[in-house]
Design a protein around this motif. Structure first.
Motif, PDB file in Angstrom:
ATOM      1  N   ARG A  43       0.818  -1.208   0.000  1.00 31.26           N
ATOM      2  CA  ARG A  43       0.000   0.000   0.000  1.00 31.26           C
ATOM      3  C   ARG A  43       0.857   1.265   0.000  1.00 31.26           C
ATOM      4  NH1 ARG A  43      -4.379   2.918   0.184  1.00 31.26           N
ATOM      5  NH2 ARG A  43      -4.949   4.155   2.003  1.00 31.26           N
ATOM      6  N   ARG A  97       0.599   4.381  -2.590  1.00 28.41           N
ATOM      7  CA  ARG A  97       0.321   5.761  -2.175  1.00 28.41           C
ATOM      8  C   ARG A  97       1.472   6.708  -2.457  1.00 28.41           C
ATOM      9  NH1 ARG A  97      -3.833   6.814   2.231  1.00 28.41           N
ATOM     10  NH2 ARG A  97      -2.815   8.811   1.945  1.00 28.41           N
ATOM     11  N   GLN A 145     -13.477  -7.213  -5.017  1.00 27.78           N
ATOM     12  CA  GLN A 145     -13.796  -5.855  -4.557  1.00 27.78           C
ATOM     13  C   GLN A 145     -15.299  -5.727  -4.297  1.00 27.78           C
ATOM     14  OE1 GLN A 145     -13.436  -2.892  -7.632  1.00 27.78           O
ATOM     15  NE2 GLN A 145     -13.050  -1.215  -6.203  1.00 27.78           N
ATOM     16  N   GLY A 174     -19.479  -1.082  -0.461  1.00 27.95           N
ATOM     17  CA  GLY A 174     -18.900   0.262  -0.494  1.00 27.95           C
ATOM     18  C   GLY A 174     -17.457   0.317  -0.014  1.00 27.95           C
ATOM     19  N   HIS A 175     -17.106  -0.536   0.936  1.00 25.74           N
ATOM     20  CA  HIS A 175     -15.738  -0.502   1.457  1.00 25.74           C
ATOM     21  C   HIS A 175     -14.726  -0.893   0.386  1.00 25.74           C
ATOM     22  CE1 HIS A 175     -18.282  -0.917   5.095  1.00 25.74           C
ATOM     23  NE2 HIS A 175     -17.440  -0.019   5.561  1.00 25.74           N
ATOM     24  N   GLY A 176     -15.168  -1.642  -0.602  1.00 29.54           N
ATOM     25  CA  GLY A 176     -14.265  -2.023  -1.681  1.00 29.54           C
ATOM     26  C   GLY A 176     -13.793  -0.841  -2.511  1.00 29.54           C
ATOM     27  N   TYR A 177     -14.574   0.260  -2.446  1.00 31.89           N
ATOM     28  CA  TYR A 177     -14.233   1.436  -3.254  1.00 31.89           C
ATOM     29  C   TYR A 177     -13.280   2.381  -2.526  1.00 31.89           C
ATOM     30  CZ  TYR A 177     -15.270   4.691  -7.107  1.00 31.89           C
ATOM     31  OH  TYR A 177     -15.192   5.492  -8.223  1.00 31.89           O
ATOM     32  N   ILE A 178     -13.047   2.083  -1.241  1.00 34.85           N
ATOM     33  CA  ILE A 178     -12.259   2.974  -0.385  1.00 34.85           C
ATOM     34  C   ILE A 178     -10.813   2.477  -0.319  1.00 34.85           C
ATOM     35  CG2 ILE A 178     -12.079   3.975   1.923  1.00 34.85           C
ATOM     36  CD1 ILE A 178     -14.651   4.732   0.422  1.00 34.85           C
ATOM     37  N   GLY A 179      -9.880   3.406  -0.480  1.00 37.14           N
ATOM     38  CA  GLY A 179      -8.475   3.041  -0.563  1.00 37.14           C
ATOM     39  C   GLY A 179      -7.953   2.203   0.593  1.00 37.14           C
ATOM     40  N   GLU A 185      -9.322  -1.859  -4.048  1.00 36.77           N
ATOM     41  CA  GLU A 185      -9.331  -1.093  -5.300  1.00 36.77           C
ATOM     42  C   GLU A 185      -7.926  -1.032  -5.889  1.00 36.77           C
ATOM     43  OE1 GLU A 185      -8.441   2.456  -5.892  1.00 36.77           O
ATOM     44  OE2 GLU A 185      -7.289   2.426  -4.028  1.00 36.77           O
ATOM     45  N   PHE A 189     -20.011   7.153   3.760  1.00 39.29           N
ATOM     46  CA  PHE A 189     -20.223   7.121   2.301  1.00 39.29           C
ATOM     47  C   PHE A 189     -21.306   8.102   1.864  1.00 39.29           C
ATOM     48  CE2 PHE A 189     -19.253   2.242   2.532  1.00 39.29           C
ATOM     49  CZ  PHE A 189     -17.936   2.517   2.842  1.00 39.29           C
ATOM     50  N   GLU A 235     -11.291   8.412   1.064  1.00 47.58           N
ATOM     51  CA  GLU A 235     -10.312   8.357  -0.024  1.00 47.58           C
ATOM     52  C   GLU A 235     -10.730   7.218  -0.958  1.00 47.58           C
ATOM     53  OE1 GLU A 235      -6.089   6.653  -0.935  1.00 47.58           O
ATOM     54  OE2 GLU A 235      -6.364   7.157   1.185  1.00 47.58           O
ATOM     55  N   LYS A 236     -11.184   7.575  -2.153  1.00 45.17           N
ATOM     56  CA  LYS A 236     -11.868   6.619  -3.003  1.00 45.17           C
ATOM     57  C   LYS A 236     -11.060   6.252  -4.254  1.00 45.17           C
ATOM     58  CE  LYS A 236     -15.354   9.369  -3.907  1.00 45.17           C
ATOM     59  NZ  LYS A 236     -15.049  10.699  -3.358  1.00 45.17           N
ATOM     60  N   MET A 237     -11.550   5.234  -4.938  1.00 45.24           N
ATOM     61  CA  MET A 237     -10.966   4.803  -6.204  1.00 45.24           C
ATOM     62  C   MET A 237     -11.218   5.823  -7.319  1.00 45.24           C
ATOM     63  SD  MET A 237     -11.957   1.287  -8.184  1.00 45.24           S
ATOM     64  CE  MET A 237     -10.904   0.540  -9.442  1.00 45.24           C
ATOM     65  N   ARG A 283     -16.784   2.315 -11.818  1.00 41.93           N
ATOM     66  CA  ARG A 283     -16.813   1.193 -10.872  1.00 41.93           C
ATOM     67  C   ARG A 283     -17.809   1.400  -9.739  1.00 41.93           C
ATOM     68  NH1 ARG A 283     -17.622  -2.738  -8.926  1.00 41.93           N
ATOM     69  NH2 ARG A 283     -16.302  -4.261  -7.900  1.00 41.93           N
ATOM     70  N   ILE A 326     -21.690  -0.553  -7.286  1.00 39.21           N
ATOM     71  CA  ILE A 326     -21.657  -0.768  -5.839  1.00 39.21           C
ATOM     72  C   ILE A 326     -22.743   0.010  -5.112  1.00 39.21           C
ATOM     73  CG2 ILE A 326     -20.236  -0.474  -3.771  1.00 39.21           C
ATOM     74  CD1 ILE A 326     -17.742  -0.903  -5.554  1.00 39.21           C
TER      75      ILE A 326
END
Lengths: 598, 598
Positions: free
Chosen positions: A58, A62, A413, A418-423, A428, B197, B256-258, B435, B439
């Protein structure tokens, strides 16, 4: 934050039970790879992957790489130390020639190790991965002096390597390339031009970077017949063979990418840099393809690797996240909701990924073993058959396992909602990292064309006929086995679809080549379905036989193989009919519109 | 840098020729939407999209939103000015009640406009998009006083709205939610809890933000039967109805999103914030679903919108990038290579996207018209039939068009080869933005369950039976038409597969509900294939009839419709058999493994 555990039990099952690794211990290198040694190597590789590389995945994403005004590039925090650990552990030297400091172990084994490293940190694993490709090209095409000069330090890892093909106007079509090589009085060449998308082109991990560069010698023929391959070291070697004067090659910029931020993707500028011809003049493409085939298999491994780590984390999340109730009645009545792994649609995603991963791992290692056999087997016929398989399956593995790898990362993902979209959850990043594997080392459409346009017809279709015969024979031999029958039946249907599609191509693509192009991607995926299905058939048979023989403490593991094999035939193999139907419609509606009409 | 041109000709074809928009001019709002007015509105919307919003798409992605220490949030550079232009143009007020300052135009028209805005800048379009959902909920469930207090400024656009459902431990399963509402002496409630979210939760575009918040009144029943909906304005209205005291709601962090970086996705903290009950106590979920259905259709529009803009740019690149030669012989012999649009595999990708987009647009606007008719049609039977279609098709549009929208963005990126992976070309942003649509507003697996578990059986299957009858009748009516026959034949095969799958569900899901869950995603996609195929059948028939009648200057446009319809049946519809095969295998192999065994 994601975690990773190397799938050692599954890898050992493939190596020991499916491939019968120790049956080959009469061959060079295999004798040293006894079951104990293999298990120890995989265990230690898994530890490095989990403990050293994965924690940097990660931060690599970043922080990325940074280029200073002088063109130097720093890798993300921690990468230098991790690379030192990797190098000192000898992880870059596993499969290479002991004459140059390698360990001479089978490529099959280093392929398994590279899966673990790529799962843990794909961007990191690319640095030694590209070095391995460059080592392969110099080993195959370099002069003895070149090998002596470059291989020991590259194999040891203190120098790294790159491949320089792409230019701004020229990717797939290398005939268009413009980088120039001007002969110098001392026998070297002055290389000038610009290359883009150069992975690991400049960084702070190694003492020297050995660029392999495609360029056109002044006066050479146009097109692909005038391309030569050059060694262009970042630091020219001095009289003692040590990095000396800075060469005229530099990183002009870092590409801003969708993912693999931990790897430095460079614009490389060559300004009369000193280069040394490797292999024959104007035969550079052939030499480069030595690297490309290695690299393509390696990219297939990346597809699997990301899919595996994404799967592991999705499973953990699906077990821990509670939300809703099972349709079949509460499974965790003491809690406010059930873990989401009770929901069939979550299972559908997890089982799909699992079924692709385990068969993908089997197919990759099976093919890597063919690669070893193609060099090391005693009988010429065996070497040829192994080489046939390797050539046929390389585009399938690259194209299919990276497409599936990306799809699987997306599915994993999706399990996170929704958590899958968060870094911070890390899923993701897997999607963004996996995406490149479909593109580089020949976009997957090019893999499909390689399969349909080159590999199918090679030597009168010898490779593909052998594959069909092998799979057909497996189905036939196990037709009478009541328990395996549902699997072999599904596999046989897939094989028939593939054979029909092949026949259709033979009948329709000669007169109208667009029919081949129009079929290519579907054909490649159909091929992949059957190849993966064949792995499932083989693995299920072994699992069943071992269970019948008492399971040897692996009963649960082996039962899961049988369930997953059945899932593959139920849910994944049926796609074959759709591929065949699409292929059979030909190119007409696809090509009917004028280019301007889109 | 990507560009965007609104697909006005295609939208007008759908509105005028497919939907016969002006046949409905006896209904409220439709009279004002004469063909001239519609064309003018679409033209101006397309201009705003291309000239104002699209140029901010990349800066929105790169700069994102920023939260200051005081919890205030600034949107990316340029968003404020663009929002002012949007608001002053009245774009947020198109479909709303003239009694509160709306323009009273059909939702169908505003849906078309929202496609353009989302193509140009999805992250931007979400601000007014969420406001529209909040307006719908207040319009449907608010008291007259609440409507008077909030709607005019929201419709005018000087106030925006949000939906607050999700909490850290609770997304799909709203029964778990914990946010508390404590009754106050003045009839209001003190709302406390944390929401995550929350799109557009805090920003600098509007004078007030009207949060619609799900919370549990103290002492309410557990689960979904104890949830109420509240209005919680950022600034409590003063005696004059103007934003007054700051309410106890604040943005605690930005996620912090994709992708969709231009939209502020907030963690919202409610600390005894003043809230006003909207609708009945404990009936909050019903009220929220008014917003959700609007929102789900809107998310389907986003899937189409990204797919469309990605397509347009991929076409441009495929025409301009030269690389390799056509398999059928050089197409641009004067150049060093042909444009890549000559290659069938590039065509495959472009035609696939095109075929989904044009049918997707038709299906969305067809369904939006049903939405209008469900409120505005004169006959109760017509309103009911329209509402049936709307309810049935909402999960299909949301689930299928966002899955396809993402796949299409990935395909369009693939057309670019390595350049697709690089930020400055803009294609990778489309993938990251697209994406989220799979979701949020109910992950697509939830859409599939809504379709299979709720919508199919509703009113004894009335909606689905009507759909089957309508599609079947269309095939039957056109069976004798020689030119349409290949299309209606393909559609009929798909319809048969769908009907068989439906039958299978009726026979197998009652006794074993996991069979429904296991089938759900495949069923939803099979449904989508047939619904989109039906649109192609209808559009092809119209195109053919218009060509026969002289084409009225649209010959090329109409011929392209026929080609694309044929491509859809050749290449996309064959997937239906694979879906049916998978569905028919049931849940056994999917559910066989214990949760701990993964």
């Amino acid at each position: 934050m994601p975690t990773y555990q190397a799938p050692i039990e599954d890898t050992l099952f493939v190596l020991n039970d499916l491939l019968g690794f120790d049956r080959h211990n009469n061959l060079p290198g295999f004798a040293d790879a006894s079951p104990d040694v293999v298990e120890a190597i995989l265990g230690e590789a898994g530890r490095i992957a989990s403990e050293v590389l994965q924690p940097l995945n990660r931060v690599g994403d970043r922080e990325g790489c940074h280029r200073a005004a002088d063109g130097s590039v720093t890798t993300p925090p921690g990468f230098k130390d991790a690379y030192r650990t990797f190098r000192e552990g000898g992880w870059g030297s596993l499969p290479f020639d002991p004459a140059y400091g390698g360990q001479g172990l089978p490529h099959t084994l280093s392929t398994a190790v590279s899966e673990f490293m790529s799962s843990a940190n794909m961007a990191f694993a690319m640095y030694p991965g590209l070095t391995a490709g460059a080592i392969a090209a110099i080993s195959a095409h370099g002069s003895d002096a070149q090998k002596q000069a470059y291989l020991p330090n590259m194999i040891e890892g203190s120098w790294t390597g790159t491949m320089n093909l792409t230019e701004p106007h020229c990717g797939t079509d290398l005939g268009l390339l413009r980088t120039k090589a001007v002969p110098q009085p001392d026998g070297s060449y002055a290389i000038s031009g610009q290359k883009i998308f150069i992975s690991a082109g400049e960084h702070d991990l190694s003492d020297n970077i050995v660029h392999l560069v495609l360029a056109r010698i002044e006066g050479a023929p146009e097109g692909v017949k005038g391309i030569s391959l050059f060694i262009v070291p970042k630091f020219i070697l001095d009289a003692d063979g040590k990095p000396g004067a800075r060469n005229g090659v530099s990183c002009g910029a870092l590409e801003e990418k969708m993912g693999i931020h931990g790897n430095s993707t460079c614009v490389m500028n060559y300004d009369a840099a000193t280069g040394y011809l490797i292999g024959e003049a104007n035969k550079g493409l052939r030499a480069m393809f030595t690297m490309m085939n290695e690299a393509r298999l390696g990219v297939g491994v990346q597809g699997l690797a990301i899919s595996e780590v994404a799967y592991q984390n999705a499973v953990t999340y699906a077990r821990e996240r509670i939300q809703g109730r099972s349709l079949a009645g509460a499974k965790a009545p003491d809690k406010k909701a059930d873990p989401i792994i009770v929901h069939p649609d979550i299972r559908r995603m997890l089982m799909t990924i699992r079924a692709i991963n385990e068969a993908g791992r089997a197919l990759i290692l099976w093919t890597a073993l063919k690669g070893d056999l193609s060099h090391r087997a005693e009988a010429e016929s065996e070497r040829q058959a192994a080489d046939d398989w390797m050539g046929l399956m390389t585009p399938v593995i690259k194209g299919v396992l990276t497409d599936k790898g990306f799809d699987n990362a997306v599915m994993a993902q999706q399990v996170y909602g929704g958590h899958g979209y968060i870094g911070e959850w890390g899923m993701e990043q897997f999607v963004r990292d996996a995406r490149i594997a479909q593109i580089y080392e020949g976009a997957n459409g090019i893999q499909a064309l390689d399969l349909v346009g080159r590999k199918l017809g090679l030597n009168g279709g010898r490779a593909v006929q052998a594959f069909f015969a092998e799979v057909g024979q497996f189905c036939e031999e196990n037709r009478g086995d009541e328990k395996l029958a549902p699997l072999t039946k599904g596999l046989k249907i897939g094989l028939n679809d593939l054979q029909q599609a092949t026949m259709w191509l033979m009948q329709n693509a000669m007169a109208k080549p667009d029919n081949a192009g129009a079929a290519s991607t579907d054909y490649m995926h159909l091929f992949g379905l059957v190849a993966l299905g064949y792995m499932w058939g083989r693995m299920a048979k072994i699992a069943q036989d071992k269970i019948a023989a008492g399971a040897n403490g692996q009963a649960e593991f082996l039962e899961k193989k049988l369930v997953t094999a059945r899932f593959y035939m139920d849910r994944i193999m049926p796609e074959s009919a759709a591929h065949l139907a699409r292929i059979s419609t030909g190119a007409d509606s696809m090509m009917a519109m004028e280019a301007d009409a889109f």
